[in-house]
Design a protein around this motif. Structure first.
Motif, PDB file in Angstrom:
ATOM      1  N   ALA A  47       0.873  -1.178   0.000  1.00  0.00           N
ATOM      2  CA  ALA A  47       0.000   0.000   0.000  1.00  0.00           C
ATOM      3  C   ALA A  47       0.904   1.221   0.000  1.00  0.00           C
ATOM      4  O   ALA A  47       1.764   1.361   0.871  1.00  0.00           O
ATOM      5  N   ILE A  48       0.718   2.095  -0.979  1.00  0.00           N
ATOM      6  CA  ILE A  48       1.601   3.247  -1.144  1.00  0.00           C
ATOM      7  C   ILE A  48       0.841   4.528  -0.835  1.00  0.00           C
ATOM      8  O   ILE A  48      -0.124   4.869  -1.524  1.00  0.00           O
ATOM      9  N   VAL A  69       2.138   6.406  -8.546  1.00  0.00           N
ATOM     10  CA  VAL A  69       1.693   5.100  -8.044  1.00  0.00           C
ATOM     11  C   VAL A  69       1.120   4.264  -9.189  1.00  0.00           C
ATOM     12  O   VAL A  69       1.377   3.057  -9.276  1.00  0.00           O
ATOM     13  N   LEU A  70       0.377   4.901 -10.077  1.00  0.00           N
ATOM     14  CA  LEU A  70      -0.152   4.182 -11.235  1.00  0.00           C
ATOM     15  C   LEU A  70       0.986   3.657 -12.115  1.00  0.00           C
ATOM     16  O   LEU A  70       0.921   2.532 -12.629  1.00  0.00           O
ATOM     17  N   ALA A 114       4.766  -0.797 -13.780  1.00  0.00           N
ATOM     18  CA  ALA A 114       6.147  -1.286 -13.759  1.00  0.00           C
ATOM     19  C   ALA A 114       6.283  -2.603 -12.994  1.00  0.00           C
ATOM     20  O   ALA A 114       7.219  -3.370 -13.255  1.00  0.00           O
ATOM     21  N   PHE A 115       5.378  -2.827 -12.047  1.00  0.00           N
ATOM     22  CA  PHE A 115       5.408  -4.055 -11.238  1.00  0.00           C
ATOM     23  C   PHE A 115       4.043  -4.750 -11.343  1.00  0.00           C
ATOM     24  O   PHE A 115       3.297  -4.830 -10.366  1.00  0.00           O
ATOM     25  N   LEU A 170      -5.480   0.120 -10.548  1.00  0.00           N
ATOM     26  CA  LEU A 170      -4.926  -0.226  -9.250  1.00  0.00           C
ATOM     27  C   LEU A 170      -5.664  -1.425  -8.665  1.00  0.00           C
ATOM     28  O   LEU A 170      -6.839  -1.655  -8.954  1.00  0.00           O
ATOM     29  N   ASP A 171      -4.977  -2.168  -7.816  1.00  0.00           N
ATOM     30  CA  ASP A 171      -5.572  -3.368  -7.233  1.00  0.00           C
ATOM     31  C   ASP A 171      -6.394  -3.071  -5.997  1.00  0.00           C
ATOM     32  O   ASP A 171      -7.270  -3.860  -5.623  1.00  0.00           O
ATOM     33  N   GLY A 172      -6.087  -1.970  -5.315  1.00  0.00           N
ATOM     34  CA  GLY A 172      -6.786  -1.653  -4.078  1.00  0.00           C
ATOM     35  C   GLY A 172      -6.700  -0.173  -3.763  1.00  0.00           C
ATOM     36  O   GLY A 172      -5.848   0.552  -4.287  1.00  0.00           O
TER      37      GLY A 172
END
Length: 338
Positions: free
Chosen positions: A171-172, A198-199, A204-205, A230-232
């Protein structure tokens, strides 16, 4: 059982309530769980030394109804963090999270929190030790950087190192933390948000489950960010101050559950047995009701609800009847639909 817990925490992290010191205690989490069955909940940060050296195992207490619930740990000693993670897993937590984001002076003096953004190899050593100690998932909550660091450079390196240590979920908080010159409160507002970074990190990951935190003020905004790939989404203050607005429809709108949205008056009724149990164990009413003040935020009766609870909950002998009286005031202030 362990694999089920891991699955629950990961799936529920599509929406989560951020760990917040002095806010997300067990009473707050119990309330939030009544509003949403699916949303992932976090403890306040618990320091590894408090558990391992201080023996403060009461800090791990929680109600079984809170699942899925994650324990957030603070620390920088891999051996201590591994033992603290083991204690958390034994207590039944669904996830163990390492705090690499808190900017407070007290946290810095303990060499953990956001200052660890400067030591990604140490963070990797910590999470590797934690992962080896437990079977539940170990995750990280971090900032995009601290002080004069360039987030475009340090964040990819940080993520690469913790990914190599086996971390698959992060979580960032999409702000820098300024360890000198800004208070913890100012660090929540003044450093600019960088959602685009963050996007880009998610792109990138792609194998990493990335949740975004910081400045998310509504469920609609959370859904928009999820729609961008995003996943969450992790929501902090808005979920605390207006919990009904954020959580009551979350199961349906974010998780696709086929169930009615939670109604705040029903939630209050369901809190009463919990309050009675807390008082019977020697607790105080205000310890629970302080988390309930925002239940009717933006709705008729919100002001009188807050006033009745704020003025009366600290009085000697205050009990569930005060909450019922406050709810009656809300009902009286609510227009009757045709």
């Amino acid at each position: 059982m362990i694999s089920e817990a891991k699955s629950d925490a990961c799936g529920s992290s599509r929406l989560s309530v951020a760990p917040m010191m002095d806010w997300t205690d067990r009473h707050c989490r119990y309330l939030h769980r009544l509003l949403s069955r699916e949303t992932l909940l976090y403890t306040e940060m618990v320091t590894a030394p408090a558990l391992v050296r201080g023996g403060a195992l009461h800090l791990l207490d929680f109600s079984s109804e809170e699942h899925p619930v994650a324990l957030q740990l603070g620390g920088s000693n891999p051996i201590e963090l591994a033992e603290a993670a083991r204690l958390g897993a034994q207590a039944g937590y669904d996830e163990i999270n390492l705090n690499v984001g808190c900017p407070s002076d007290r946290v810095q003096s303990g060499t953990f929190g956001a200052v660890l953004m400067k030591s990604p190899r140490l963070v990797a050593d910590c999470v590797m030790a934690m992962r080896e100690a437990v079977d539940v998932e170990v995750t990280v909550k971090c900032r995009i950087g601290v002080d004069d660091q360039e987030p475009e450079d340090v964040l990819p390196d940080f993520l690469e190192k913790i990914a190599a240590a086996g971390i698959t979920r992060v979580a960032i908080h999409a702000r820098k933390a300024w360890l000198q010159g800004l208070s913890p409160k100012e660090n929540r507002d003044i450093p600019p948000l960088d959602y685009d970074l963050v996007l880009r990190m998610k792109r990138a990951f792609p194998q990493m489950h990335v949740s975004i935190n910081g400045g998310v003020a509504s469920l609609a905004q959370a859904k928009e960010l999820l729609g961008q790939g995003l996943d969450g989404v992790m929501i902090g203050r808005a979920a605390y101050h207006a919990p009904t607005d954020i959580l009551a429809a979350a199961d349906r709108e974010v998780f696709g559950a086929d169930r009615p949205d939670a109604a705040p008056d029903d939630v209050v009724q369901r809190m009463l047995p919990y309050i009675e149990s807390h008082l019977a164990a020697g607790g105080k009413l205000a310890q629970v009701t302080r988390h309930m003040l925002g239940l009717f935020a933006g709705r008729p009766g919100a002001r009188v609800w807050r006033r009745v609870l704020s003025e009366g909950a600290h009085r000697p002998g205050a009990g569930p009847e005060l909450v019922e009286a406050a709810l009656a005031e809300v009902a009286a202030a609510t227009p009757v639909s045709a």
